[in-house]
Write a protein that holds these residues in place. Structure first.
Motif, PDB file in Angstrom:
ATOM      1  N   ARG A 142       0.820  -1.206   0.000  1.00 43.12           N
ATOM      2  CA  ARG A 142       0.000   0.000   0.000  1.00 43.12           C
ATOM      3  C   ARG A 142       0.863   1.269   0.000  1.00 43.12           C
ATOM      4  O   ARG A 142       0.612   2.207  -0.749  1.00 43.12           O
ATOM      5  CB  ARG A 142      -0.911  -0.033   1.235  1.00 43.12           C
ATOM      6  CG  ARG A 142      -1.890   1.096   1.324  1.00 43.12           C
ATOM      7  CD  ARG A 142      -2.615   1.058   2.672  1.00 43.12           C
ATOM      8  NE  ARG A 142      -3.201   2.345   2.970  1.00 43.12           N
ATOM      9  CZ  ARG A 142      -4.402   2.723   2.578  1.00 43.12           C
ATOM     10  NH1 ARG A 142      -5.143   1.894   1.899  1.00 43.12           N
ATOM     11  NH2 ARG A 142      -4.872   3.903   2.867  1.00 43.12           N
ATOM     12  N   TYR A 198       2.509   1.822  -3.283  1.00 38.80           N
ATOM     13  CA  TYR A 198       1.568   2.333  -4.278  1.00 38.80           C
ATOM     14  C   TYR A 198       1.325   3.831  -4.083  1.00 38.80           C
ATOM     15  O   TYR A 198       1.388   4.620  -5.041  1.00 38.80           O
ATOM     16  CB  TYR A 198       0.240   1.567  -4.225  1.00 38.80           C
ATOM     17  CG  TYR A 198      -0.800   2.165  -5.144  1.00 38.80           C
ATOM     18  CD1 TYR A 198      -0.655   2.103  -6.526  1.00 38.80           C
ATOM     19  CD2 TYR A 198      -1.917   2.827  -4.633  1.00 38.80           C
ATOM     20  CE1 TYR A 198      -1.585   2.669  -7.374  1.00 38.80           C
ATOM     21  CE2 TYR A 198      -2.854   3.407  -5.479  1.00 38.80           C
ATOM     22  CZ  TYR A 198      -2.683   3.320  -6.852  1.00 38.80           C
ATOM     23  OH  TYR A 198      -3.605   3.895  -7.690  1.00 38.80           O
ATOM     24  N   VAL A 241       1.959   7.037  -6.662  1.00 40.59           N
ATOM     25  CA  VAL A 241       0.929   7.992  -7.116  1.00 40.59           C
ATOM     26  C   VAL A 241       1.385   9.422  -6.863  1.00 40.59           C
ATOM     27  O   VAL A 241       1.170  10.313  -7.684  1.00 40.59           O
ATOM     28  CB  VAL A 241      -0.428   7.719  -6.418  1.00 40.59           C
ATOM     29  CG1 VAL A 241      -1.442   8.810  -6.745  1.00 40.59           C
ATOM     30  CG2 VAL A 241      -0.980   6.366  -6.842  1.00 40.59           C
ATOM     31  N   GLU A 279      -1.682  -1.659  -7.733  1.00 38.89           N
ATOM     32  CA  GLU A 279      -3.020  -1.057  -7.670  1.00 38.89           C
ATOM     33  C   GLU A 279      -4.108  -2.120  -7.733  1.00 38.89           C
ATOM     34  O   GLU A 279      -5.116  -2.038  -7.037  1.00 38.89           O
ATOM     35  CB  GLU A 279      -3.203  -0.054  -8.821  1.00 38.89           C
ATOM     36  CG  GLU A 279      -4.353   0.899  -8.566  1.00 38.89           C
ATOM     37  CD  GLU A 279      -5.535   0.720  -9.504  1.00 38.89           C
ATOM     38  OE1 GLU A 279      -6.620   1.210  -9.159  1.00 38.89           O
ATOM     39  OE2 GLU A 279      -5.372   0.100 -10.564  1.00 38.89           O
ATOM     40  N   ASP A 290      -6.731  -2.101  -4.792  1.00 35.12           N
ATOM     41  CA  ASP A 290      -8.094  -1.633  -5.082  1.00 35.12           C
ATOM     42  C   ASP A 290      -9.063  -2.755  -5.461  1.00 35.12           C
ATOM     43  O   ASP A 290     -10.276  -2.590  -5.349  1.00 35.12           O
ATOM     44  CB  ASP A 290      -8.066  -0.596  -6.211  1.00 35.12           C
ATOM     45  CG  ASP A 290      -7.537   0.748  -5.724  1.00 35.12           C
ATOM     46  OD1 ASP A 290      -7.493   0.941  -4.491  1.00 35.12           O
ATOM     47  OD2 ASP A 290      -7.166   1.581  -6.565  1.00 35.12           O
ATOM     48  N   ASN A 300      -4.540   3.588 -15.562  1.00 38.47           N
ATOM     49  CA  ASN A 300      -3.595   4.176 -14.609  1.00 38.47           C
ATOM     50  C   ASN A 300      -2.772   5.296 -15.223  1.00 38.47           C
ATOM     51  O   ASN A 300      -2.361   6.213 -14.518  1.00 38.47           O
ATOM     52  CB  ASN A 300      -2.677   3.077 -14.045  1.00 38.47           C
ATOM     53  CG  ASN A 300      -3.325   2.396 -12.856  1.00 38.47           C
ATOM     54  OD1 ASN A 300      -3.724   3.043 -11.897  1.00 38.47           O
ATOM     55  ND2 ASN A 300      -3.467   1.076 -12.930  1.00 38.47           N
ATOM     56  N   LYS A 320     -10.214   4.056  -6.053  1.00 39.61           N
ATOM     57  CA  LYS A 320      -9.024   4.560  -6.752  1.00 39.61           C
ATOM     58  C   LYS A 320      -8.736   6.019  -6.380  1.00 39.61           C
ATOM     59  O   LYS A 320      -7.620   6.361  -5.998  1.00 39.61           O
ATOM     60  CB  LYS A 320      -9.241   4.439  -8.267  1.00 39.61           C
ATOM     61  CG  LYS A 320      -7.981   4.506  -9.098  1.00 39.61           C
ATOM     62  CD  LYS A 320      -8.321   4.257 -10.570  1.00 39.61           C
ATOM     63  CE  LYS A 320      -7.097   4.159 -11.438  1.00 39.61           C
ATOM     64  NZ  LYS A 320      -6.818   2.793 -11.887  1.00 39.61           N
ATOM     65  N   ARG A 357      -7.663   7.145  -2.686  1.00 43.16           N
ATOM     66  CA  ARG A 357      -6.253   7.118  -2.249  1.00 43.16           C
ATOM     67  C   ARG A 357      -5.667   8.531  -2.187  1.00 43.16           C
ATOM     68  O   ARG A 357      -4.750   8.786  -1.425  1.00 43.16           O
ATOM     69  CB  ARG A 357      -5.399   6.285  -3.217  1.00 43.16           C
ATOM     70  CG  ARG A 357      -5.917   4.896  -3.484  1.00 43.16           C
ATOM     71  CD  ARG A 357      -5.645   3.950  -2.357  1.00 43.16           C
ATOM     72  NE  ARG A 357      -6.371   2.691  -2.570  1.00 43.16           N
ATOM     73  CZ  ARG A 357      -6.830   1.933  -1.598  1.00 43.16           C
ATOM     74  NH1 ARG A 357      -6.646   2.282  -0.339  1.00 43.16           N
ATOM     75  NH2 ARG A 357      -7.478   0.812  -1.855  1.00 43.16           N
TER      76      ARG A 357
END
Lengths: 173, 391
Positions: A120, A123, A127, A141, A145, B64, B100, B103
């Motif tokens: 996690r 990830y 991002v 992901e 998710d 993505n 998604k 986050r």
């Protein structure tokens, strides 16, 4: 639900649902193929889920990412096989594609990291970072998710099978 | 035009609402394909003060590559402008969006994610509680006697692919399947309790070929041009923006296919004896619904709505449910349920005085009296309308 069948290794039996084989050359000839294949297969396998439209959308979303990973490898030759099977609430995607030893090592590392406790955090760092998402991030992901789990199978010389289990039916809305 | 080159997503900025919206399917190969949209987002950020809303309710898919590109701009803006807040509005219908985009709020505290849900529809909760289910079943039983003969005049036939939008507890879909055997029915509703009930019934009676799906009729995940017949019964009258729903019904209907709607005009409910009291109450029902932004008078307006939505070959007819349609007690039960919801809940919520509510209730009681009276007559009119989507 019916009785659970297990194979010799103790794993439940996944019933095959649909498979698409394509020449890699044909597959990588158009980026839109990722979208077409993921959307078509998602529709086909979602008809008998409790919410076919929602399931199809989720499955297409996850599957498309895997196909995009395969697309970006840009192998000139060989075949891509996409197979979907099912056991209960879990759909299994098996992607078989050509793979040189260096790439195999990358996938082995990526799959082990996805299962790690820091998945996690890795990830979220990706991002918030500057770099475009790597193949590893795509797998992370899916794990975070979509509760996906991953495994690599040998599929012959210079070929691997990426096995992805997606428990979409059980995902909270 | 080459289908590979057709853009399938849209980004917009609404300066009045300070809202940047992304809709459609966003699956680019590289972020270069997003350049105009990213530029628009950056420009939107430069223009706003306070909060920028990022609306992704109509975002069906996003890979993505695109997610990272849009997120990058939003995260950078948070860091460059601590005064700015972002509110991302996702949809409960599109399963992946909240997870998604959610986050992002873990990365930057100035980003919050709000999931849009059916609760945003004013007034409808009155009609969607579990206790109303038995009465919905009775209503369908009463209307089906008429609709089974009406439907073939509006495009219903064996083997078609159909959608029942705002399917409620799904009993209409079940009746249609048994009577007409369409090849496939997609039944959509935004009330999870109703869908759960529908799925249980389907499982219990081993009913196949009906796909129950959770969705918002004003922005469905269903693709364009899919269905030979789209039905939407007793529902436009419940939405505060029926034109928006019709636009969606038009979109998912095949060219040459038909959209079939049924709606009421409650002020035309009638009964004998005690006609005046009954008439007064149902006039008040219309005003009460209007207060909650619903139009229970929509029935005869169906033709105009269908024409304005772009349909052709409009067909309109009406029928009257009466106490002589089967057991009069069924009709009386329906009226009693209306009294409970309209006088017991809605009028109370509107803040009506006790004297008004007493008189309001009396009209329903008189309607029940007329329904059960051996010489009485009680009626509830319904308008059916359908239109063909041009080829």
């Amino acid at each position: 639900m019916g009785p659970v069948h297990h194979d010799g290794a103790g794993e439940p039996t996944f019933e095959p649902m649909i498979q698409i084989d394509m020449e890699i050359k044909a597959f990588v000839s158009a980026w839109r193929h990722c979208d077409y294949v993921s959307t078509y297969m998602a529709r086909m396998i979602s008809q008998n889920r409790s919410d076919s439209v929602r399931h199809s959308n989720l499955f297409s979303s996850a599957f498309n990412e895997l196909l995009e990973v395969a697309f970006r490898m840009r192998h000139a030759d060989g075949e891509l096989a996409c197979r979907v099977s099912r056991h209960g609430a879990t759909d299994r995607i098996e992607l078989t594609f050509p793979c040189v030893p260096e790439e195999r090592q990358f996938y082995e590392e990526a799959v082990s990291q996805v299962a790690g406790s820091e998945a996690r955090e890795r990830y979220l760092n990706s991002v918030s970072g500057d770099l475009a998402p790597s193949r590893e991030v795509v797998l992370l992901e899916l794990a975070i998710d979509y509760n996906a789990t991953f495994r690599l199978d040998e599929a012959g010389a210079d070929t691997i099978t990426l096995v992805v289990d997606l428990p979409l039916e059980g995902l909270p809305n | 035009m080459n289908p590979y080159l057709l853009p399938r997503f849209e980004t917009q900025y609404d300066i009045n609402d300070q809202e940047f919206s992304i809709s459609g399917i966003v699956r680019p190969q590289s972020i270069d394909e997003l350049a105009p949209s990213i530029a628009l987002l950056k420009d939107s950020i430069d223009r706003v003060r306070g909060i920028l809303y990022v609306n992704i309710r109509r975002l069906t898919q996003m890979n993505n590559t695109a997610f990272h590109a849009f997120s990058r701009v939003i995260i950078d803006a948070c860091r460059a402008r601590p005064d700015l807040k972002f509110v991302v509005i996702t949809s409960s219908v599109v399963g992946w969006t909240t997870r998604k985009f959610g986050r992002l709020s873990g990365i930057e505290p100035n980003i919050t994610v709000e999931e849009y849900d059916s609760e945003f529809y004013p007034g409808q909760t009155f009609l969607e509680e579990g206790g109303f289910i038995p009465i919905l079943r009775t209503q369908t039983k009463l209307t089906w006697r008429h609709e089974r003969t009406i439907l073939p005049r509006h495009g219903m036939q064996p083997g078609i692919v159909m959608a029942d939008i705002c399917c409620g507890i799904g009993d209409f879909a079940v009746l249609v399947q048994r009577e007409f055997e369409p090849s496939r029915i997609v039944a959509l509703d935004h009330a999870r309790t109703s869908l759960a009930y529908a799925r249980n019934v389907a499982a219990e009676f081993d009913i196949k070929r009906i796909e129950y799906t959770y969705g918002d009729a004003s922005e469905m995940l269903l693709e364009d041009d899919q269905f030979d017949l789209v039905t939407c019964r007793h529902s436009l009258q419940v939405f505060n923006n029926p034109k928006l729903i019709l636009k969606e019904l038009f979109r998912i209907c095949k060219p040459g296919g038909r959209v079939y709607i049924t709606n009421e005009k409650n002020s035309h409910c009638l009964g004998e004896p005690r006609a005046d009291s009954i008439q007064w109450t149902y006039n008040e029902v219309a005003k009460l619904w209007a207060h909650f932004q619903m139009d229970i008078e929509l029935g005869p307006k169906s033709r105009r709505y269908l024409i304005e939505a772009g349909f052709e070959d409009i067909r309109v007819e009406s029928f009257m449910i009466t106490n002589h349609d089967g057991d009069p007690q069924d009709f009386a039960d329906v009226i009693a349920a209306w009294e409970n919801v309209y006088a017991g809940e809605m009028a109370t919520k509107r803040g009506d005085p006790p004297a008004f509510i007493r008189r309001f209730r009396q009209g329903f009681q008189d309607h029940i009296f007329a329904a059960l009276h051996p010489k009485g007559y009680a009626g509830w009119p319904i308008w059916v309308a359908s239109g063909r989507k041009p080829l």
